[in-house]
Write a protein that holds these residues in place. Structure first.
Motif, PDB file in Angstrom:
ATOM      1  N   PHE A 197       9.313   1.659   7.195  1.00  0.00           N
ATOM      2  CA  PHE A 197       8.210   2.574   6.948  1.00  0.00           C
ATOM      3  C   PHE A 197       7.888   2.653   5.462  1.00  0.00           C
ATOM      4  N   VAL A 198       6.621   2.886   5.193  1.00  0.00           N
ATOM      5  CA  VAL A 198       6.119   3.041   3.826  1.00  0.00           C
ATOM      6  C   VAL A 198       5.197   4.258   3.820  1.00  0.00           C
ATOM      7  N   ILE A 199       4.705   4.591   2.638  1.00  0.00           N
ATOM      8  CA  ILE A 199       3.700   5.638   2.509  1.00  0.00           C
ATOM      9  C   ILE A 199       2.362   4.973   2.215  1.00  0.00           C
ATOM     10  N   CYS A 208       3.860   5.613   7.314  1.00  0.00           N
ATOM     11  CA  CYS A 208       3.229   4.604   8.164  1.00  0.00           C
ATOM     12  C   CYS A 208       4.167   3.419   8.377  1.00  0.00           C
ATOM     13  N   SER A 209       4.033   2.787   9.519  1.00  0.00           N
ATOM     14  CA  SER A 209       4.732   1.530   9.797  1.00  0.00           C
ATOM     15  C   SER A 209       4.380   0.489   8.737  1.00  0.00           C
ATOM     16  N   ALA A 210       5.393  -0.188   8.207  1.00  0.00           N
ATOM     17  CA  ALA A 210       5.151  -1.227   7.200  1.00  0.00           C
ATOM     18  C   ALA A 210       4.327  -2.363   7.785  1.00  0.00           C
ATOM     19  N   ARG A 211       4.548  -2.668   9.064  1.00  0.00           N
ATOM     20  CA  ARG A 211       3.779  -3.738   9.700  1.00  0.00           C
ATOM     21  C   ARG A 211       2.317  -3.329   9.864  1.00  0.00           C
ATOM     22  N   THR A 212       2.077  -2.054  10.184  1.00  0.00           N
ATOM     23  CA  THR A 212       0.707  -1.573  10.290  1.00  0.00           C
ATOM     24  C   THR A 212       0.024  -1.577   8.931  1.00  0.00           C
ATOM     25  N   ALA A 213       0.766  -1.198   7.885  1.00  0.00           N
ATOM     26  CA  ALA A 213       0.191  -1.133   6.540  1.00  0.00           C
ATOM     27  C   ALA A 213      -0.359  -2.489   6.096  1.00  0.00           C
ATOM     28  N   LYS A 214       0.207  -3.567   6.620  1.00  0.00           N
ATOM     29  CA  LYS A 214      -0.242  -4.904   6.224  1.00  0.00           C
ATOM     30  C   LYS A 214      -1.598  -5.277   6.825  1.00  0.00           C
ATOM     31  N   VAL A 215      -2.024  -4.571   7.870  1.00  0.00           N
ATOM     32  CA  VAL A 215      -3.234  -5.002   8.578  1.00  0.00           C
ATOM     33  C   VAL A 215      -4.379  -3.992   8.503  1.00  0.00           C
ATOM     34  N   VAL A 216      -4.222  -2.901   7.751  1.00  0.00           N
ATOM     35  CA  VAL A 216      -5.265  -1.871   7.739  1.00  0.00           C
ATOM     36  C   VAL A 216      -6.406  -2.192   6.781  1.00  0.00           C
ATOM     37  N   GLY A 217      -6.241  -3.188   5.928  1.00  0.00           N
ATOM     38  CA  GLY A 217      -7.353  -3.595   5.082  1.00  0.00           C
ATOM     39  C   GLY A 217      -7.161  -3.279   3.614  1.00  0.00           C
ATOM     40  N   PRO A 218      -8.104  -3.732   2.777  1.00  0.00           N
ATOM     41  CA  PRO A 218      -7.949  -3.645   1.321  1.00  0.00           C
ATOM     42  C   PRO A 218      -8.231  -2.270   0.732  1.00  0.00           C
ATOM     43  N   PHE A 222      -6.567   0.327   1.117  1.00  0.00           N
ATOM     44  CA  PHE A 222      -5.350   1.130   1.062  1.00  0.00           C
ATOM     45  C   PHE A 222      -4.237   0.400   0.307  1.00  0.00           C
ATOM     46  N   LYS A 223      -3.258   1.182  -0.129  1.00  0.00           N
ATOM     47  CA  LYS A 223      -2.071   0.607  -0.749  1.00  0.00           C
ATOM     48  C   LYS A 223      -0.837   1.229  -0.115  1.00  0.00           C
ATOM     49  N   ALA A 224       0.235   0.454  -0.085  1.00  0.00           N
ATOM     50  CA  ALA A 224       1.504   0.898   0.493  1.00  0.00           C
ATOM     51  C   ALA A 224       2.484   1.192  -0.627  1.00  0.00           C
ATOM     52  N   ILE A 225       3.128   2.345  -0.559  1.00  0.00           N
ATOM     53  CA  ILE A 225       4.124   2.768  -1.542  1.00  0.00           C
ATOM     54  C   ILE A 225       5.492   2.721  -0.878  1.00  0.00           C
ATOM     55  N   GLN A 226       6.443   2.091  -1.537  1.00  0.00           N
ATOM     56  CA  GLN A 226       7.791   2.009  -0.997  1.00  0.00           C
ATOM     57  C   GLN A 226       8.477   3.379  -1.087  1.00  0.00           C
ATOM     58  N   ILE A 227       9.331   3.670  -0.137  1.00  0.00           N
ATOM     59  CA  ILE A 227      10.071   4.927  -0.106  1.00  0.00           C
ATOM     60  C   ILE A 227      11.403   4.743  -0.829  1.00  0.00           C
ATOM     61  N   CYS A 228      11.761   5.714  -1.643  1.00  0.00           N
ATOM     62  CA  CYS A 228      13.019   5.668  -2.388  1.00  0.00           C
ATOM     63  C   CYS A 228      14.180   5.345  -1.454  1.00  0.00           C
ATOM     64  N   PRO A 229      15.013   4.362  -1.793  1.00  0.00           N
ATOM     65  CA  PRO A 229      16.127   3.971  -0.910  1.00  0.00           C
ATOM     66  C   PRO A 229      17.097   5.111  -0.624  1.00  0.00           C
ATOM     67  N   ASP A 230      17.177   6.101  -1.520  1.00  0.00           N
ATOM     68  CA  ASP A 230      18.092   7.222  -1.301  1.00  0.00           C
ATOM     69  C   ASP A 230      17.595   8.189  -0.237  1.00  0.00           C
ATOM     70  N   VAL A 235       7.239   3.299  -6.150  1.00  0.00           N
ATOM     71  CA  VAL A 235       8.250   3.914  -5.286  1.00  0.00           C
ATOM     72  C   VAL A 235       8.062   5.422  -5.322  1.00  0.00           C
ATOM     73  N   ILE A 236       8.146   6.055  -4.174  1.00  0.00           N
ATOM     74  CA  ILE A 236       7.991   7.502  -4.098  1.00  0.00           C
ATOM     75  C   ILE A 236       9.342   8.163  -3.851  1.00  0.00           C
ATOM     76  N   VAL A 237       9.611   9.275  -4.544  1.00  0.00           N
ATOM     77  CA  VAL A 237      10.862  10.028  -4.397  1.00  0.00           C
ATOM     78  C   VAL A 237      10.530  11.369  -3.755  1.00  0.00           C
ATOM     79  N   PRO A 238      11.520  12.088  -3.228  1.00  0.00           N
ATOM     80  CA  PRO A 238      11.231  13.323  -2.495  1.00  0.00           C
ATOM     81  C   PRO A 238      10.362  14.321  -3.254  1.00  0.00           C
TER      82      PRO A 238
END
Length: 301
Positions: free
Chosen positions: A166-168, A242-252, A254-262, A180-183
């Motif tokens: 999942f991503v944001i 959002c699902s990372a796989r969905t984020a790849k297909v929603v179009g230009p 939008f951008k996907a932000i990774q979630i902090c590993p912690d 990367v997004i943190v809490p």
């Protein structure tokens, strides 16, 4: 006895309606009626009495029905791999229910596969709804795909097939410009979430996870329609887990932000879900193969 007659009898006992039986078996209603006539002759019993709503099984049919599913499953175990199932000969409706997140990336390759291999089938792709489990049990839906584990009846079997991360998701020019997004960042922007029956109707998984960090973001939008959420993201500063796989297909846009590993994220496993009684049916086995192949197709793109 012809094994196909027993298949018809099993479905008739379950659905108690010749039209519904024909749809589930992907044959014509007259073919079901002819099979029923042969079954009545073989067992020397009417087997079913017509009523205002369909068919009522006789005591003989109920006696057979109590043992028939187990007996047929044992036969399928013996014969599996030696059937002559040909998807090109599917002429009826085939219905697949897919979770709204998953359908965005899985539906296109699945449609291509089924249209190519079963050109005569009428494919229905529907959203996973609260009524879907019951429709799987009674045969109106052949197979489903949803996050694992789903809260469903024991009449259904769940087979985990893959994992999604999942991503944001947010609009491309969103003021949050870190990779990367943190809490703590969630305190500054409202959330949007997609409602998925049997998965997150009762609670918002993101807000529940963030409580452990004393972070309480505002839930500004919840919708079952991804298109509504995406339009809202274009117009606002909302963040959308959002699902990372969905984020790849929603179009230009939008951008996907990774979630902090912690930050522990909710489980992304997803599964095939089908009725126990039809899990060895050739059509179910074929659909399972096509869904797995479509996942591989999506990953390769």
């Amino acid at each position: 006895m012809d094994l196909n007659l027993l298949k018809v009898l099993r479905v008739l006992i379950e659905v108690r309606n010749t039209r519904k039986a024909a749809e589930q078996l992907h044959i014509s209603q007259p073919a079901v009626s002819r099979a029923l006539s042969r079954l009545r002759e073989h067992f020397n019993d009417p087997l079913f009495i017509r009523n205002a709503h369909g068919l009522t099984p006789t005591s003989k049919a109920e006696e057979i029905g109590a043992r028939l599913p187990t007996a047929l499953d044992m036969l399928y175990d013996v014969l599996e791999g030696n059937n002559d199932f040909d998807p090109a000969h599917i002429y009826g409706k085939v219905t697949v229910a897919i979770n709204g997140f998953i359908s965005q990336w899985l539906a296109p390759p699945l449609i291509r596969r089924i249209n190519k291999l079963a050109p005569n089938a009428e494919l229905h792709l529907v959203n996973w709804e609260s009524s879907t489990p019951n429709m799987l049990v009674d045969g109106r839906i052949q197979i489903g795909v949803n996050y694992f584990p789903s809260e469903v009846t024991k009449q259904l079997v769940q087979q985990k097939i893959d994992h999604d991360s999942f991503v944001i998701l947010c609009r491309k020019d969103h003021p949050f410009n870190q990779s990367v997004i943190v809490p703590e960042d969630f305190n500054h922007y409202p959330l949007a979430s997609q409602l998925i029956p049997n998965w997150n109707e009762q609670q918002n998984h993101t807000t529940e996870l963030l409580k452990d960090y004393d972070v309480f973001p505002r839930n500004q939008l919840r919708s079952s329609q991804l298109s509504i959420i995406l339009q809202a993201l274009r117009d606002t500063n909302m963040l959308f887990p959002c699902s990372a796989r969905t984020a790849k297909v929603v179009g230009p846009d939008f951008k996907a932000i990774q979630i902090c590993p912690d930050l522990p994220v909710f489980n992304g496993d997803f599964a095939l879900i089908m009725a126990n009684k039809s899990r060895r049916h050739p059509l179910s086995l074929w659909l399972k193969e096509q869904i797995n192949a479509a996942i591989a197709d999506a990953d390769s793109q």
